[in-house]
Design a protein around this motif. Structure first.
Motif, short mmCIF file in Angstrom:
data_model
loop_
_atom_site.label_atom_id
_atom_site.label_comp_id
_atom_site.label_asym_id
_atom_site.label_seq_id
_atom_site.Cartn_x
_atom_site.Cartn_y
_atom_site.Cartn_z
N ASP A 1 0.67 -1.29 -0.02
CA ASP A 1 -0.10 -0.12 -0.03
C ASP A 1 0.98 1.23 -0.06
O ASP A 1 0.34 2.33 0.13
CB ASP A 1 -0.87 0.29 1.12
N ARG A 2 2.19 1.05 -0.18
CA ARG A 2 3.20 2.45 -0.38
C ARG A 2 2.81 3.18 -1.52
O ARG A 2 2.82 2.59 -2.57
CB ARG A 2 4.70 2.00 -0.14
N LYS A 3 2.60 4.52 -1.24
CA LYS A 3 2.28 5.24 -2.46
C LYS A 3 3.45 5.38 -3.59
O LYS A 3 4.85 5.49 -3.14
CB LYS A 3 2.04 6.69 -2.17
N ARG A 4 3.35 5.13 -4.84
CA ARG A 4 4.53 4.96 -5.81
C ARG A 4 4.55 6.26 -6.40
O ARG A 4 3.66 7.15 -6.59
CB ARG A 4 4.11 3.93 -6.85
N LYS A 5 5.76 6.66 -6.88
CA LYS A 5 6.10 7.86 -7.63
C LYS A 5 6.25 7.44 -9.18
O LYS A 5 7.09 6.75 -9.41
CB LYS A 5 7.37 8.45 -6.87
N ASN A 6 5.63 8.16 -9.81
CA ASN A 6 5.55 8.06 -11.25
C ASN A 6 7.23 8.14 -12.06
O ASN A 6 7.13 7.32 -12.98
CB ASN A 6 4.52 8.82 -11.99
N ASN A 7 7.82 8.90 -11.26
CA ASN A 7 9.07 9.12 -12.10
C ASN A 7 10.30 8.53 -11.26
O ASN A 7 11.47 8.79 -11.46
CB ASN A 7 9.38 10.72 -12.12
N LYS A 8 9.76 7.36 -10.42
CA LYS A 8 11.01 6.82 -9.53
C LYS A 8 11.28 5.23 -9.74
O LYS A 8 10.36 4.65 -10.34
CB LYS A 8 10.51 6.73 -8.04
N VAL A 9 12.43 5.11 -10.20
CA VAL A 9 12.84 3.64 -10.46
C VAL A 9 13.87 3.07 -9.38
O VAL A 9 14.59 3.83 -8.72
CB VAL A 9 13.59 3.69 -11.84
N ASN A 10 13.72 1.71 -9.26
CA ASN A 10 14.86 1.06 -8.77
C ASN A 10 15.58 0.28 -9.57
O ASN A 10 15.28 -0.05 -10.66
CB ASN A 10 14.25 -0.06 -7.85
N ILE A 11 16.97 0.26 -9.21
CA ILE A 11 17.97 -0.43 -9.88
C ILE A 11 18.24 -1.83 -9.15
O ILE A 11 18.76 -1.93 -8.33
CB ILE A 11 19.37 0.28 -10.01
N ILE A 12 17.89 -2.93 -10.12
CA ILE A 12 17.99 -4.15 -9.77
C ILE A 12 19.14 -4.95 -10.32
O ILE A 12 19.23 -4.84 -11.59
CB ILE A 12 16.78 -4.87 -9.62
#
Length: 429
Positions: free
Chosen positions: A150-161
């Motif tokens: 349920d954490r709010k997501r940021k449309n311009n945010k990415v994780n590097i995996i």
């Protein structure tokens, strides 16, 4: 060909698992096995980051423990970790010998009162290599987290995996990738596998709108787990090399995010640097009219190969054929485009050597020994293990990294060209 039955032909599964767990801030690793295994793993991890030596412990299993069980030795080592380190995470990694005796690793770790998560893992090298160990460790670490949907997501945010501190140039490449993303207003969240990520920070993984897989051989199973657990989408965008390839890499990520950013700053930067590179290539050819690059022989991981091959084909001066051998897991569906651009390299042979050509060899020091023809090969160490002074801060990826990589290659080319004078009869028409 009996080589496929060898238990471990490069760095072992234990080293791969340790490289991921050691990247977590204030973590400790217990190698449950003989001192020899711990010393080998400690040496390999210290080559990546010297501070990792102090995070590694050993149960020092002896012959009698292999007969009657190593639970007492392991509990004693866990007590030592608790008293000395007070870590936020402990990973207990079985070595090959202890994997054979069947101790209740999970039960011992569960009953130990350590005051932090304890992740047990059977990581004997009889089963797999470095990349396999990393993948299993990533899965176990993600499973241990309390990731909230349920954490709010940021449309311009990415994780590097799919990142690893044991890879050469990991820090410089990561800084360059972050710089390029931030230049088009993309926020970088968690870099899973980079040094110094805290356990608490990992709880922010769900905030990203997209997971970007840079090294599929490391991160593919992790993003599939996150998609199943959180519904988080991912894109396979292997680490970029070259000017135009870096731009295309950024465009692929923005398309996956449904963004339409302003690329003018990136395009201006590329145009400025490309002019300098074109001048350097012109001067290289003008100063060496009778000798040029020949073939390229590459021994790379899947994530590196996809970026480097494209850059060599489209942005490198006048290579002939490209021969490729892949290290670690390979997804044929992902690599199909690259296989069309390369030939399979099974080994370096004198038959490939031609007058007036200097071949390009990219791999590790073992690749260099295999290539052997020191007089006629330009070699770059871009694959683990790395020997010599490690400069992690120096990038080879991205826009800035391509300039560094070409500068190093051209410098070595000039030196070898000077040492290989061309006689009149050998000159190219």
């Amino acid at each position: 060909d009996l080589s496929r039955w060898l238990p471990c032909q490069s760095r072992c599964e234990l080293a791969g698992a340790a490289s991921l767990f050691l990247s977590i801030k204030n973590s400790s690793i217990l190698i449950n096995g003989p001192r020899w295994c711990a010393m080998v793993a400690e040496r390999e991890m210290a080559a990546a980051e010297k501070k990792y030596e102090k995070q590694m412990f050993c149960s020092e299993v002896k012959e009698v423990d292999l007969l009657y069980g190593a639970d007492e030795a392991m509990q004693s080592a866990l007590d030592e970790i608790k008293n000395e380190q007070k870590p936020d995470l402990i990973a207990v990694l079985n070595s090959c010998s202890v994997s054979l005796i069947g101790d209740d690793l999970k039960g011992i770790c569960k009953s130990a009162d350590m005051g932090c998560p304890v992740i047990p893992m059977d990581s004997g090298g009889l089963r797999g290599e470095f990349w396999h160990g990393y993948q299993i460790a990533a899965q176990k670490l993600l499973e241990s987290l309390n990731l909230k949907t349920d954490r709010k997501r940021k449309n311009n945010k990415v994780n590097i995996i799919g990142w690893c501190t044991a890879y050469p140039n990991w820090l410089g490449d990561l800084l360059e990738i972050k710089r390029m993303l931030q230049k088009i207003n993309i926020e970088v969240g968690i870099c899973f596998g980079a040094d110094g990520v805290a356990m608490k920070d990992l709880e922010e993984l769900p905030e990203a709108a997209l997971n970007v897989v840079l090294h599929p051989e490391l991160g593919l199973n992790a993003v599939e787990f996150l998609k199943e657990r959180l519904g988080q989408e991912y894109v396979i965008a292997p680490i970029p090399y070259g000017m135009q390839n870096s731009l295309q890499w950024l465009q692929k990520i923005t398309a996956a995010l449904n963004m339409q950013p302003d690329f003018s700053a990136i395009e201006n930067e590329i145009a400025y640097n490309q002019e300098k590179i074109d001048t350097a290539i012109f001067q290289l050819k003008a100063n060496n009219k009778n000798i040029s690059f020949g073939n390229a022989y590459l021994c790379l991981t899947q994530g590196m190969a996809m970026g480097i091959v494209k850059a060599l084909v489209s942005e490198f001066p006048d290579l002939n054929d490209i021969y490729l051998r892949l290290e670690g897991p390979v997804e044929s569906s992902i690599m199909s485009e690259i296989f069309c651009l390369t030939r399979e390299w099974k080994g370096y042979s004198d038959k490939h050597i031609r007058k007036n050509y200097l071949d390009l060899v990219l791999g590790n020091t073992q690749t260099r020994v295999e290539a052997a023809n020191y007089k006629n090969t330009v070699f770059m160490n871009v694959l683990l293990p790395y020997q010599g002074v490690v400069v992690h801060e120096r990038p080879y990826a991205g826009i800035t990294g391509w300039k560094f990589l070409l500068a190093d290659i051209f410098d070595k080319f000039q030196t070898l060209a000077y040492l290989n004078p061309v006689v009149e009869d050998d000159r190219i028409c």
